[in-house]
Design a protein around this motif. Sequence first.
Motif, PDB file in Angstrom:
ATOM      1  N   LEU A  14       0.827  -1.205   0.000  1.00 46.48           N
ATOM      2  CA  LEU A  14       0.000   0.000   0.000  1.00 46.48           C
ATOM      3  C   LEU A  14       0.862   1.257   0.000  1.00 46.48           C
ATOM      4  O   LEU A  14       0.649   2.173  -0.797  1.00 46.48           O
ATOM      5  N   ALA A  15       1.863   1.290   0.874  1.00 43.67           N
ATOM      6  CA  ALA A  15       2.711   2.480   0.974  1.00 43.67           C
ATOM      7  C   ALA A  15       3.478   2.738  -0.315  1.00 43.67           C
ATOM      8  O   ALA A  15       3.521   3.871  -0.810  1.00 43.67           O
ATOM      9  N   THR A  16       4.075   1.698  -0.873  1.00 41.41           N
ATOM     10  CA  THR A  16       4.878   1.901  -2.078  1.00 41.41           C
ATOM     11  C   THR A  16       4.003   2.194  -3.298  1.00 41.41           C
ATOM     12  O   THR A  16       4.399   2.940  -4.191  1.00 41.41           O
ATOM     13  N   THR A  17       2.795   1.630  -3.317  1.00 40.26           N
ATOM     14  CA  THR A  17       1.860   1.935  -4.405  1.00 40.26           C
ATOM     15  C   THR A  17       1.439   3.396  -4.347  1.00 40.26           C
ATOM     16  O   THR A  17       1.391   4.088  -5.379  1.00 40.26           O
ATOM     17  N   LEU A  18       1.142   3.896  -3.152  1.00 46.72           N
ATOM     18  CA  LEU A  18       0.766   5.301  -3.003  1.00 46.72           C
ATOM     19  C   LEU A  18       1.924   6.217  -3.396  1.00 46.72           C
ATOM     20  O   LEU A  18       1.715   7.258  -4.016  1.00 46.72           O
TER      21      LEU A  18
END
Length: 229
Positions: free
Chosen positions: A135-139
């Motif tokens: 989630l963090a890296t996608t955002l």
Amino acid sequence: MTHIKVIIPAYNEAESIPHVIKDIPNYVNEVIVVSNNSTDDTEINAKKAGATVLVENRKGYGFACLRGMDYVSQQTIRPDIIVFLDGDYSDYPEELTKIVKPIIGEDIDFVIGARDKNLRETGSMTGPQIFGNWLATTLMKIMFRSTFTDLGPFRAIKYDKLLALEMEDKTYGWTVEMQLKVLKKKYSYREIPVNYRNRIGVSKVSGTVKGAIFAGVKILTWIFKYSFK
């Protein structure tokens, strides 16, 4: 000769910390273990293994890292590179060589050891950890056109670049804060796939529901804070 110091935040890692220190390449100039309010023999065992031991009684990953940085800032000889490494022996400290190689050989500013799924031992990352990283890296990809795939704690950065980041997070947001600031400052960066194994002992973050939720909230808070700056 490149001057390298390693900072290891450690909370109750008495069993694992000697293994971590032993496996760090001997060309590293100083290994600094920051005992983050440990109640076991972490400090004793780290000293026996040859590390410089500091104490930070305010609990929090970021507090420990900042304590290590403060210690380094007071030394006469400035390091060229700071490496951050966890004290639980889930990373392979001997892989430090390939973590610092792009900085030394190609003048890259910041390198992360990415916990590649093909190199991870089964069970070494929990479901919440894997989802949180995704989630963090996608955002970050969406908001900052980042190519990061992991928030891995095994990382190296040029010392002057680290100081310029003006790090401030005191707890679980430390890693994502660093990556976001690297992106905002347009530092050069690279990910290097690293091996990852089941840690010694129980995780203080991903091993508890409270820790996983708190870490997730901190990570998202930093991402959205920087998306509107």
